[in-house]
Motif scaffolding. Sequence first.
Motif, PDB file in Angstrom:
ATOM      1  N   CYS A  36       0.846  -1.193   0.000  1.00  0.00           N
ATOM      2  CA  CYS A  36       0.000   0.000   0.000  1.00  0.00           C
ATOM      3  C   CYS A  36       0.881   1.243   0.000  1.00  0.00           C
ATOM      4  N   TYR A  37       0.512   2.197  -0.835  1.00  0.00           N
ATOM      5  CA  TYR A  37       1.216   3.470  -0.927  1.00  0.00           C
ATOM      6  C   TYR A  37       0.234   4.578  -0.592  1.00  0.00           C
ATOM      7  N   VAL A  38       0.721   5.597   0.071  1.00  0.00           N
ATOM      8  CA  VAL A  38      -0.118   6.735   0.435  1.00  0.00           C
ATOM      9  C   VAL A  38       0.521   8.017  -0.096  1.00  0.00           C
ATOM     10  N   ALA A  39      -0.326   8.890  -0.628  1.00  0.00           N
ATOM     11  CA  ALA A  39       0.116  10.194  -1.126  1.00  0.00           C
ATOM     12  C   ALA A  39      -0.314  11.242  -0.117  1.00  0.00           C
ATOM     13  N   GLN A  40       0.635  12.090   0.253  1.00  0.00           N
ATOM     14  CA  GLN A  40       0.343  13.122   1.244  1.00  0.00           C
ATOM     15  C   GLN A  40       0.755  14.486   0.715  1.00  0.00           C
ATOM     16  N   GLN A  41      -0.028  15.467   1.130  1.00  0.00           N
ATOM     17  CA  GLN A  41       0.292  16.843   0.800  1.00  0.00           C
ATOM     18  C   GLN A  41       0.047  17.672   2.059  1.00  0.00           C
ATOM     19  N   GLN A  42       1.087  18.357   2.495  1.00  0.00           N
ATOM     20  CA  GLN A  42       1.037  19.167   3.711  1.00  0.00           C
ATOM     21  C   GLN A  42       0.502  18.351   4.892  1.00  0.00           C
ATOM     22  N   GLY A  43       0.997  17.112   5.017  1.00  0.00           N
ATOM     23  CA  GLY A  43       0.648  16.250   6.135  1.00  0.00           C
ATOM     24  C   GLY A  43      -0.703  15.560   6.037  1.00  0.00           C
ATOM     25  N   GLU A  44      -1.450  15.844   4.982  1.00  0.00           N
ATOM     26  CA  GLU A  44      -2.773  15.241   4.812  1.00  0.00           C
ATOM     27  C   GLU A  44      -2.710  14.137   3.770  1.00  0.00           C
ATOM     28  N   SER A  45      -3.301  12.979   4.075  1.00  0.00           N
ATOM     29  CA  SER A  45      -3.375  11.881   3.110  1.00  0.00           C
ATOM     30  C   SER A  45      -4.438  12.224   2.079  1.00  0.00           C
ATOM     31  N   ILE A  46      -4.020  12.327   0.815  1.00  0.00           N
ATOM     32  CA  ILE A  46      -4.958  12.719  -0.246  1.00  0.00           C
ATOM     33  C   ILE A  46      -5.151  11.634  -1.297  1.00  0.00           C
ATOM     34  N   SER A  69     -12.059  15.847  -2.568  1.00  0.00           N
ATOM     35  CA  SER A  69     -11.712  17.272  -2.624  1.00  0.00           C
ATOM     36  C   SER A  69     -10.465  17.552  -3.451  1.00  0.00           C
ATOM     37  N   GLN A  70      -9.715  16.519  -3.813  1.00  0.00           N
ATOM     38  CA  GLN A  70      -8.458  16.698  -4.545  1.00  0.00           C
ATOM     39  C   GLN A  70      -8.521  16.196  -5.992  1.00  0.00           C
ATOM     40  N   ARG A  71      -9.675  15.732  -6.425  1.00  0.00           N
ATOM     41  CA  ARG A  71      -9.809  15.211  -7.788  1.00  0.00           C
ATOM     42  C   ARG A  71      -9.763  16.331  -8.814  1.00  0.00           C
ATOM     43  N   GLY A  72      -9.318  15.973 -10.013  1.00  0.00           N
ATOM     44  CA  GLY A  72      -9.261  16.943 -11.094  1.00  0.00           C
ATOM     45  C   GLY A  72      -8.026  17.825 -11.065  1.00  0.00           C
ATOM     46  N   LYS A  73      -7.049  17.472 -10.237  1.00  0.00           N
ATOM     47  CA  LYS A  73      -5.833  18.279 -10.100  1.00  0.00           C
ATOM     48  C   LYS A  73      -4.584  17.551 -10.614  1.00  0.00           C
ATOM     49  N   GLY A  74      -4.774  16.401 -11.254  1.00  0.00           N
ATOM     50  CA  GLY A  74      -3.640  15.657 -11.794  1.00  0.00           C
ATOM     51  C   GLY A  74      -3.019  14.663 -10.829  1.00  0.00           C
ATOM     52  N   PHE A  75      -3.562  14.555  -9.617  1.00  0.00           N
ATOM     53  CA  PHE A  75      -2.978  13.633  -8.633  1.00  0.00           C
ATOM     54  C   PHE A  75      -3.183  12.166  -9.015  1.00  0.00           C
ATOM     55  N   GLY A  76      -4.313  11.858  -9.646  1.00  0.00           N
ATOM     56  CA  GLY A  76      -4.570  10.484 -10.076  1.00  0.00           C
ATOM     57  C   GLY A  76      -3.519  10.013 -11.073  1.00  0.00           C
ATOM     58  N   LYS A  77      -3.197  10.862 -12.023  1.00  0.00           N
ATOM     59  CA  LYS A  77      -2.169  10.522 -13.012  1.00  0.00           C
ATOM     60  C   LYS A  77      -0.824  10.322 -12.330  1.00  0.00           C
ATOM     61  N   LYS A  78      -0.509  11.174 -11.347  1.00  0.00           N
ATOM     62  CA  LYS A  78       0.756  11.016 -10.625  1.00  0.00           C
ATOM     63  C   LYS A  78       0.802   9.701  -9.859  1.00  0.00           C
ATOM     64  N   LEU A  79      -0.323   9.285  -9.284  1.00  0.00           N
ATOM     65  CA  LEU A  79      -0.357   7.992  -8.583  1.00  0.00           C
ATOM     66  C   LEU A  79      -0.151   6.837  -9.565  1.00  0.00           C
ATOM     67  N   VAL A  80      -0.818   6.895 -10.717  1.00  0.00           N
ATOM     68  CA  VAL A  80      -0.647   5.837 -11.722  1.00  0.00           C
ATOM     69  C   VAL A  80       0.808   5.781 -12.176  1.00  0.00           C
ATOM     70  N   GLU A  81       1.401   6.935 -12.466  1.00  0.00           N
ATOM     71  CA  GLU A  81       2.799   6.970 -12.905  1.00  0.00           C
ATOM     72  C   GLU A  81       3.724   6.433 -11.819  1.00  0.00           C
ATOM     73  N   HIS A  82       3.445   6.760 -10.560  1.00  0.00           N
ATOM     74  CA  HIS A  82       4.252   6.244  -9.451  1.00  0.00           C
ATOM     75  C   HIS A  82       4.124   4.723  -9.367  1.00  0.00           C
ATOM     76  N   ALA A  83       2.907   4.219  -9.509  1.00  0.00           N
ATOM     77  CA  ALA A  83       2.686   2.771  -9.463  1.00  0.00           C
ATOM     78  C   ALA A  83       3.445   2.066 -10.585  1.00  0.00           C
TER      79      ALA A  83
END
Length: 155
Positions: A36-46, A69-83
């Motif tokens: 399991c991987y977790v993405a965090q921004q400013q200490g918050e798991s997003i 609250s964080q959708r539509g900002k490109g984070f999903g693509k970053k998670l896929v690329e990280h995976a």
Amino acid sequence: MDIRQLQKNEALPMGLLLEADPSKELIQEYAANGFCYVAQQQGESIGAYILLPLNTTTIEIKNIAIAASQRGKGFGKKLVEHALSEAARMRYKTVEIGTGNSSLDQLALYQKCGFRVLGIDRDFFIRNYPEPIFENGIQCRDMIRLEYKTETSFI
């Protein structure tokens, strides 16, 4: 955004994971055998995702979620690329992912990231979930399976 692997003694980010899979039991089952991987921004798991080895050459992105609250900002693509990067680092040749026939945004994202349709598991969501699931005004019935071939060099 920082992405890190969750340690075995850390609790799963269940709230996030339930955004992508409504079954706590299924999440716990595949998380026990995966990473399991977790993405965090400013200490918050997003965001979060789970990589589940299927065999010695194939690993699956079993769950991938971004906080509403964080959708539509490109984070999903970053998670896929990280995976995909993690899978290549672990020397897997193929990465699979599955999503519902009604998950239109996810289908588009995965194909933009280089995934190709592998097949359809008809009535997967009917067989595996007691309550009907609806997205985009469409009943989620079938699992669309996609795959990505890594470019890992074994030299």
